[in-house]
Design an enzyme around this catalytic site. Structure first.
Site, mmCIF file in Angstrom:
data_model
loop_
_atom_site.group_PDB
_atom_site.id
_atom_site.type_symbol
_atom_site.label_atom_id
_atom_site.label_comp_id
_atom_site.label_asym_id
_atom_site.label_seq_id
_atom_site.Cartn_x
_atom_site.Cartn_y
_atom_site.Cartn_z
ATOM 1 N N LYS A 95 0.884 -1.124 -0.311
ATOM 2 C CA LYS A 95 -0.029 -0.064 0.182
ATOM 3 C C LYS A 95 0.912 1.317 -0.026
ATOM 4 O O LYS A 95 1.593 1.479 0.962
ATOM 5 C CB LYS A 95 -0.965 0.036 1.081
ATOM 6 C CG LYS A 95 -1.557 1.230 1.594
ATOM 7 C CD LYS A 95 -2.507 1.274 2.849
ATOM 8 C CE LYS A 95 -3.174 2.648 2.882
ATOM 9 N NZ LYS A 95 -3.794 2.635 4.186
ATOM 10 N N GLY A 183 -11.291 6.924 7.357
ATOM 11 C CA GLY A 183 -12.382 7.602 7.725
ATOM 12 C C GLY A 183 -13.780 7.262 8.072
ATOM 13 O O GLY A 183 -14.338 7.486 8.602
ATOM 14 N N ASN A 204 -9.025 0.645 10.028
ATOM 15 C CA ASN A 204 -8.167 0.498 11.130
ATOM 16 C C ASN A 204 -8.706 0.695 12.499
ATOM 17 O O ASN A 204 -9.268 0.271 13.070
ATOM 18 C CB ASN A 204 -6.793 1.163 10.631
ATOM 19 C CG ASN A 204 -5.722 0.855 11.652
ATOM 20 O OD1 ASN A 204 -5.950 0.116 12.868
ATOM 21 N ND2 ASN A 204 -4.643 0.848 11.283
#
Lengths: 254, 64
Positions: A95, A183, A204
């Site tokens: 990522k 978010g 997360n």
């Protein structure tokens, strides 16, 4: 089942392992919430650092490790972190997260594009974290990344899908998978992302900092599944006025 | 001989492998950079650190 980054996966819920109170929760999430992809970060370890435990020891061997380049300030640092990640894990999933600003943690699109160009050539499966920017997403698709990871709202804010009007065009126009990352604060936000047609979400903070990360991961897993199923069936249009569900004729006499 | 390890100076003579063992780290789960360059695991036994080398030992931690 869906295919992404050369793997066939069952779960569209990807989980980041930062801020977890206990790494042993990772294995529980794998077996009990069906999570198959776990994001991890590369940091200094050992003398003079806060870190003494290696998170990889806690990730089940059949799970997919996604190495996050967070902490990188530019494309050179991101490439270096990706190389270290591959050296340590043999996982080629990376990522690409490059941020100069630490207040909003907004991704740097220019540096991200440069890092992705290099990493695709180096044979990595590249997953860039980006603004919901259709032009950038298309550029990245052109150079051969596996998926794009546009943000729902700033990292860790729990604000949900703050920019549907920007995300939807990316989902509609790019052919590679779209993973909404950052978010998402509640399972309902994740369901919304999936109803919109996202291929997966990465969560997360909302899981790791909840009172019970395992049960919250299970809640997210169900929400992701529900949202995806609804998308596949087809979400109905909204109407201005009431549309009766029961027939409006042959009422009983008064 | 003085080297820097993760931003702190340290008195040390020996190879990368000896350094990792001396600070109780499992070499299996670490990567090592010397002066900013990754050193492959198969070189650790023979790579002798020099005075003034800057060593970073990295591994995986929880992250998003």
């Amino acid at each position: 089942m869906f295919e992404i980054g050369g793997k066939i996966l069952k779960s569209r819920l990807f989980v980041g392992t930062g801020k977890l109170p206990d790494y042993s929760l990772i294995e529980k999430m794998y077996y009990e919430a069906g999570v198959e992809v776990f994001a991890v970060a590369v940091r200094r370890i050992g003398p003079n650092t806060r870190h003494t435990r290696n998170v990889l020891e806690y990730i089940p061997k059949d799970a997919v490790v996604m190495v996050n380049t967070s902490g990188a300030q530019d494309h050179r640092e991101a490439v270096k972190i990706a190389m270290i990640g591959r050296e340590l894990t043999n996982s080629d999933w990376v990522k690409v997260e490059i941020e100069k600003d630490t207040k909003y943690l907004f991704p740097d699109g220019f540096e991200t594009l440069k890092a992705c160009e290099i990493l695709v050539k180096e044979g990595f499966k590249v997953f860039p974290y980006i603004y919901p920017d259709l032009n950038l997403a298309k550029e990245l698709e052109q150079i051969g990344v596996e998926a794009v990871m546009p943000l729902g709202s700033p990292i860790g804010t729990n604000k949900g899908i703050g920019c549907e009007v920007l995300l939807k065009p990316i989902i509609n126009e790019v052919k590679i998978p779209v993973i909404i990352d950052a978010g998402i604060g509640r399972p309902s936000h994740a369901a919304q992302a999936m109803e919109m047609g996202a291929d997966a979400v990465l969560i997360n903070t909302a899981i790791a900092t909840s009172a019970d990360p395992l049960r919250m991961a299970m809640a997210f897993a169900k929400a992701v599944e529900a949202g995806r199923l609804a998308f596949e069936v087809g979400i109905l249009k909204e109407h201005e006025y009431a549309q009766a569900s029961s027939p409006l004729e042959d009422f009983i006499g008064g | 001989m003085l080297i820097r390890v993760n931003d702190r100076e340290m008195e040390f003579c020996g190879t990368i492998m000896e350094l990792l063992l001396s600070v109780n780290l499992n070499p299996e789960t670490c990567a090592v950079l010397v002066n900013g360059e990754i050193v492959k695991k198969n070189e650790w036994e023979s790579f002798v650190l020099k005075d003034g080398d800057y060593v970073e030992i990295v591994s995986f931690v929880g992250g998003g």
